[in-house]
Design a protein around this motif. Structure first.
Motif, mmCIF file in Angstrom:
data_model
loop_
_atom_site.group_PDB
_atom_site.id
_atom_site.type_symbol
_atom_site.label_atom_id
_atom_site.label_comp_id
_atom_site.label_asym_id
_atom_site.label_seq_id
_atom_site.Cartn_x
_atom_site.Cartn_y
_atom_site.Cartn_z
ATOM 1 N N LEU A 19 20.929 43.078 72.186
ATOM 2 C CA LEU A 19 20.835 44.471 72.616
ATOM 3 C C LEU A 19 20.277 44.589 74.021
ATOM 4 N N VAL A 20 19.233 43.826 74.325
ATOM 5 C CA VAL A 20 18.639 43.883 75.661
ATOM 6 C C VAL A 20 19.688 43.567 76.720
ATOM 7 N N ARG A 21 20.487 42.559 76.486
ATOM 8 C CA ARG A 21 21.547 42.205 77.440
ATOM 9 C C ARG A 21 22.575 43.324 77.580
ATOM 10 N N GLU A 22 22.926 43.963 76.475
ATOM 11 C CA GLU A 22 23.916 45.035 76.549
ATOM 12 C C GLU A 22 23.382 46.227 77.332
ATOM 13 N N LEU A 23 22.127 46.590 77.097
ATOM 14 C CA LEU A 23 21.547 47.720 77.832
ATOM 15 C C LEU A 23 21.431 47.412 79.315
ATOM 16 N N LEU A 24 20.978 46.210 79.654
ATOM 17 C CA LEU A 24 20.876 45.826 81.061
ATOM 18 C C LEU A 24 22.245 45.825 81.731
ATOM 19 N N ALA A 25 23.264 45.354 81.021
ATOM 20 C CA ALA A 25 24.612 45.321 81.586
ATOM 21 C C ALA A 25 25.126 46.726 81.871
ATOM 22 N N CYS A 26 24.617 47.703 81.118
ATOM 23 C CA CYS A 26 25.004 49.101 81.345
ATOM 24 C C CYS A 26 24.139 49.772 82.403
ATOM 25 N N GLY A 27 23.212 49.013 82.996
ATOM 26 C CA GLY A 27 22.378 49.562 84.056
ATOM 27 C C GLY A 27 21.128 50.272 83.587
ATOM 28 N N TRP A 28 20.753 50.097 82.326
ATOM 29 C CA TRP A 28 19.563 50.761 81.795
ATOM 30 C C TRP A 28 18.333 49.876 82.001
ATOM 31 N N PRO A 29 17.277 50.395 82.588
ATOM 32 C CA PRO A 29 16.021 49.627 82.629
ATOM 33 C C PRO A 29 15.494 49.427 81.203
ATOM 34 N N VAL A 30 14.995 48.230 80.928
ATOM 35 C CA VAL A 30 14.548 47.880 79.576
ATOM 36 C C VAL A 30 13.165 47.254 79.636
ATOM 37 N N ARG A 31 12.295 47.751 78.794
ATOM 38 C CA ARG A 31 11.003 47.092 78.563
ATOM 39 C C ARG A 31 11.064 46.469 77.172
ATOM 40 N N VAL A 32 10.663 45.223 77.070
ATOM 41 C CA VAL A 32 10.619 44.518 75.789
ATOM 42 C C VAL A 32 9.165 44.324 75.389
ATOM 43 N N LEU A 33 8.861 44.698 74.161
ATOM 44 C CA LEU A 33 7.576 44.356 73.546
ATOM 45 C C LEU A 33 7.868 43.415 72.391
ATOM 46 N N ASP A 34 7.299 42.214 72.451
ATOM 47 C CA ASP A 34 7.587 41.212 71.425
ATOM 48 C C ASP A 34 6.394 40.272 71.300
ATOM 49 N N SER A 35 6.135 39.814 70.099
ATOM 50 C CA SER A 35 5.056 38.844 69.887
ATOM 51 C C SER A 35 5.516 37.420 70.152
ATOM 52 N N PHE A 36 6.828 37.215 70.309
ATOM 53 C CA PHE A 36 7.436 35.903 70.565
ATOM 54 C C PHE A 36 7.081 34.895 69.477
ATOM 55 N N ARG A 37 7.102 35.369 68.244
ATOM 56 C CA ARG A 37 6.872 34.519 67.078
ATOM 57 C C ARG A 37 7.852 33.343 67.044
ATOM 58 N N PHE A 38 9.078 33.596 67.531
ATOM 59 C CA PHE A 38 10.107 32.559 67.521
ATOM 60 C C PHE A 38 10.420 32.040 68.918
ATOM 61 N N GLY A 39 9.461 32.188 69.832
ATOM 62 C CA GLY A 39 9.628 31.659 71.175
ATOM 63 C C GLY A 39 10.181 32.676 72.158
#
Length: 327
Positions: A19-39
């Motif tokens: 999803l992050v890649r799709e939003l960025l490809a559409c020109g939308w700024p994206v902030r990700v909040l993640d604990s990176f449990r899986f890296g």
């Protein structure tokens, strides 16, 4: 009019990294909040880490201060973060309740009180459990697992907060499959693909039970459409996400596998430990948002095989590729 900034909570996960890649490809700024449990690898590839519109915050949604800070200056929130699937949830039920219900409630309240009107919550069609017929969004529910029960409870409580200033959308996803930057091999189609490639032998548990499927990229598209739609179309609405054409009995999956691995052997175990048995209709999201799933299970199998042959994953047994570590 400025392009909306979207906070994707759980943006480094199986669906989130797509999803992050799709939003960025559409020109939308994206902030990700993640604990990176899986890296962090899913967001460190060249196709995403160099994007100027990407802002990455490491943190746990159980921390109120972290969530509040992440909500600053965003126009919409997608909540994907959760312990996903029955085995993962049953490993630590207390942690599951904390993340999948209590933290989810806190994020929704945070959006309400900080003026974020657009909120898209990732739910699951597992809440239908065992049902005859084809499930619509208002069909009776029969959740069989802690995971499904908490998702249904979270849906109800999120929708109960709805006002003109907070307009949540619920997306109930069918069973996902397909290649992702954070690959999972504990989803049924992906697991069969891995076994077909490495062992040339797969095992089907049961076979008569029905399950609806959707490619992870098509699922991501549903979130983008929900974020882009007028709020009067999606506010306080629930949508099944998938394709009427991809309701299959589990016993049909070997026919797709054999189109990619013609020499695969199939073993069948009569009883499945997963009792879910249901089909869904996705006519509502097609009608309201113009959504159509474009990829098939065979498409997903081909891309997984290509990635495995190319050596895109050095160790398919790495726990990062499973929500519960393989035995």
């Amino acid at each position: 009019m400025s392009v909306p900034r979207i906070l994707v909570i759980g943006g480094a996960g199986y669906l989130g990294s797509v999803l992050v890649r799709e939003l960025l490809a559409c020109g939308w700024p994206v902030r990700v909040l993640d604990s990176f449990r899986f890296g962090r690898e899913a967001l460190e590839a060249d196709d995403v880490r160099t994007q100027p519109g990407l802002d990455i915050v490491e943190g746990d949604i159980r921390c109120i201060g972290t969530v509040t800070a992440a909500l600053a200056d965003v126009d919409g929130v997608v909540l994907l973060a959760a312990l996903v699937g029955e085995p993962a949830c049953d490993t630590d039920p207390k942690e599951t309740v904390d993340i999948n219900l209590l933290a989810t409630q806190a994020v929704a309240h945070g959006c309400l009180y900080h003026g974020v009107r657009r909120f898209v919550f990732a739910s699951t069609d597992s809440i239908y459990g065992i049902r005859e017929g084809t499930m619509e969004e208002d069909s009776a529910k029969n959740p069989l697992s802690l995971y499904a029960r908490l998702k249904l409870q979270a849906e109800e409580e999120i929708l109960g907060l709805a006002t003109t200033d907070f307009q949540p959308t619920i997306l109930r996803m069918c069973t996902l499959y397909g290649w992702s930057p954070r690959m999972r091999f504990d989803l049924v189609v992906n697991a069969l693909a891995l076994r077909a490639e490495t062992d040339r032998r797969i095992t089907i548990h049961g076979g008569a039970q029905w399950r609806p499927f959707v490619h992870v990229v098509d699922a991501a598209t549903a979130y983008r459409l929900a974020l882009d739609a007028p709020l009067d179309l999606v506010g306080s609405q629930i949508f099944n996400v998938g394709s009427d054409e991809q309701n299959y009995q589990i016993g049909a999956l070997p026919s797709f596998i054999s189109q990619v691995w013609p020499d695969v052997a199939v073993d069948t175990v009569p009883q499945s430990p997963d009792l879910r048995d249901y089909a869904v209709t996705c006519r509502k999201i097609e009608r309201v948002l113009g959504y159509r799933a474009e990829r098939s299970i065979v498409d997903g199998l081909h891309e997984i095989r290509q990635a495995l042959v190319a050596g895109s994953i050095s160790d398919t047994r790495d726990p990062r590729h499973y929500n519960v570590s393989p035995a």
